[in-house]
Write an enzyme that holds these catalytic residues in place. Structure first.
Site, PDB file in Angstrom:
ATOM      1  N   ASP A  45       0.844  -1.197   0.000  1.00 44.36           N
ATOM      2  CA  ASP A  45       0.000   0.000   0.000  1.00 44.36           C
ATOM      3  C   ASP A  45       0.880   1.248   0.000  1.00 44.36           C
ATOM      4  O   ASP A  45       1.672   1.463   0.918  1.00 44.36           O
ATOM      5  CB  ASP A  45      -0.903   0.003   1.238  1.00 44.36           C
ATOM      6  CG  ASP A  45      -1.816   1.216   1.268  1.00 44.36           C
ATOM      7  OD1 ASP A  45      -2.837   1.198   0.552  1.00 44.36           O
ATOM      8  OD2 ASP A  45      -1.510   2.179   1.997  1.00 44.36           O
ATOM      9  N   TYR A  50       2.687  10.277   0.410  1.00 45.20           N
ATOM     10  CA  TYR A  50       3.724   9.831   1.336  1.00 45.20           C
ATOM     11  C   TYR A  50       5.118  10.271   0.906  1.00 45.20           C
ATOM     12  O   TYR A  50       6.044  10.261   1.715  1.00 45.20           O
ATOM     13  CB  TYR A  50       3.712   8.301   1.488  1.00 45.20           C
ATOM     14  CG  TYR A  50       2.409   7.700   1.948  1.00 45.20           C
ATOM     15  CD1 TYR A  50       1.397   8.477   2.517  1.00 45.20           C
ATOM     16  CD2 TYR A  50       2.168   6.334   1.808  1.00 45.20           C
ATOM     17  CE1 TYR A  50       0.195   7.914   2.928  1.00 45.20           C
ATOM     18  CE2 TYR A  50       0.964   5.763   2.225  1.00 45.20           C
ATOM     19  CZ  TYR A  50      -0.014   6.562   2.772  1.00 45.20           C
ATOM     20  OH  TYR A  50      -1.201   5.991   3.171  1.00 45.20           O
ATOM     21  N   LYS A  79      -2.490   6.012  -4.305  1.00 44.09           N
ATOM     22  CA  LYS A  79      -3.621   6.914  -4.069  1.00 44.09           C
ATOM     23  C   LYS A  79      -3.450   8.269  -4.744  1.00 44.09           C
ATOM     24  O   LYS A  79      -2.342   8.815  -4.820  1.00 44.09           O
ATOM     25  CB  LYS A  79      -3.803   7.115  -2.560  1.00 44.09           C
ATOM     26  CG  LYS A  79      -3.897   5.813  -1.782  1.00 44.09           C
ATOM     27  CD  LYS A  79      -4.025   6.052  -0.287  1.00 44.09           C
ATOM     28  CE  LYS A  79      -3.839   4.757   0.481  1.00 44.09           C
ATOM     29  NZ  LYS A  79      -2.408   4.389   0.616  1.00 44.09           N
ATOM     30  N   HIS A 110      -7.611   9.513  -2.080  1.00 52.53           N
ATOM     31  CA  HIS A 110      -7.037   9.516  -0.730  1.00 52.53           C
ATOM     32  C   HIS A 110      -7.961  10.204   0.289  1.00 52.53           C
ATOM     33  O   HIS A 110      -8.182   9.700   1.383  1.00 52.53           O
ATOM     34  CB  HIS A 110      -5.666  10.190  -0.752  1.00 52.53           C
ATOM     35  CG  HIS A 110      -4.744   9.746   0.330  1.00 52.53           C
ATOM     36  ND1 HIS A 110      -3.385   9.686   0.185  1.00 52.53           N
ATOM     37  CD2 HIS A 110      -4.987   9.324   1.589  1.00 52.53           C
ATOM     38  CE1 HIS A 110      -2.828   9.255   1.311  1.00 52.53           C
ATOM     39  NE2 HIS A 110      -3.791   9.039   2.184  1.00 52.53           N
TER      40      HIS A 110
END
Length: 319
Positions: A45, A50, A79, A110
């Site tokens: 994931d 990030y 995402k 997201h």
């Protein structure tokens, strides 16, 4: 025996336990992903937000090159971030380039948020007063229409959402041509979000749980009910909290960059009805006392429709 996969509404088999990459420090992510795939994880994931998709991609490539897995054997999720909410394919292309992949197995919205695509930062644009540069007329259902169009490109095999409440899902489904494959939400006994879980189940939307242990060093790991179940099972509190989701029919995302923890997090145990009752009773007592704990809630200032977070500004097709 606990299931190892769950069947999605797309026909895909999604692993019951996945490896999460949020908040993994730079320089540690690639090795951790390779270690996870070597240990037996099949679900990775990731997310543009990030800022570590390059390393995630390096870790996947190293595992494939070493013969631990093939691309076809793994389920890669990433995402769409808020600054790309009007440019879904651009966002996906950037993620694919960073990951070094031709396609992902799943692409998720997201948050049901739009942020200024021409702001002062690619991921976290802010206004002069330091607040988030939110696009206040953003309509999440328009973003979903763009997500649906991505399926025809072959760049993602399925689409879904994250952090969606029941009202947001209800409004999305009014115009959706494709029902989301998953809804990825914060989930644990201190935030069971039962109303979301039940609604998704009724619509064939699979739940994926993030932050299953609550906060780092948080009270969940030391709570009496969790310790009681751990003793009953001869397992660690962390194993109990991860297993809780699989017993509920959900996929759970485990996070660590430590090899021993990465391996241990795969050890799901079967929780029986009595075990689940202990944990459900704990959730019920927290609900009664108004003590649910939501650990992940960025300061967007938006009313998302979660019962424990009634504050915020209403958005189009929101609450």
């Amino acid at each position: 025996m606990a299931p190892s996969t769950f069947k999605l509404n797309t026909g895909q088999d999604m692993p019951a336990v996945g490896f999460g990459t949020w908040q993994a420090a730079p320089g540690e992510v690639a090795a951790a992903v390779t270690t996870a795939l070597k240990a037996g994880y099949k679900l990775i994931d990731a997310a543009y937000c990030y800022g570590n998709e390059d390393e995630v991609g390096q870790g996947i490539k190293a595992a494939i090159d070493a013969g631990y897995v093939t691309r076809a054997e793994i389920f890669v999720v990433t995402k769409l971030w808020n600054t790309y909410s009007t440019r879904a394919e651009v966002g996906l292309d950037k993620s694919l380039k960073s990951l070094g992949l031709d396609y992902v197995d799943q692409y998720l919205v997201h948050w049901a948020v739009g942020m200024n695509p021409e702001g002062n930062d690619d991921r976290f644009p802010k206004l002069p007063d330091g607040s988030r540069d939110i696009t206040w007329d953003h309509d999440h259902t328009a973003t979903w229409a763009q997500m649906e169009a991505l399926l025809a490109t072959g760049k993602t095999r399925s689409i879904g959402v994250c952090n969606y409440s029941v009202p947001y899902l209800e409004n999305l489904l009014k115009t959706a041509k494709v029902v989301p494959a998953v809804n990825q939400i914060e989930n644990h006994p201190a935030l069971p979000q039962q109303e979301v879980v039940d609604f998704c189940k009724s619509k064939g939307i699979h739940i994926v749980a993030y932050s299953p242990l609550g906060s780092t060093g948080g009270p969940l790991m030391k709570s009496e009910p969790v310790l009681k179940v751990a003793e009953r099972k001869g397992a660690s509190p962390g194993t109990v909290l991860l297993s809780y989701h699989v017993a509920r029919g959900s996929t759970v995302l485990a996070k660590s960059v430590t090899e021993s923890r990465i391996i241990a997090n795969l050890q799901i145990v079967d929780l029986d009805a009595d075990d689940i009752k202990i944990l459900d009773d704990y959730s019920a007592s927290l609900a009664k006392d108004g003590k649910f704990e939501r650990y992940v809630y960025p300061p967007f200032g938006i009313k998302f429709g979660f019962p424990d977070k009634p504050e915020g500004r209403s958005m189009p097709n929101g609450v």
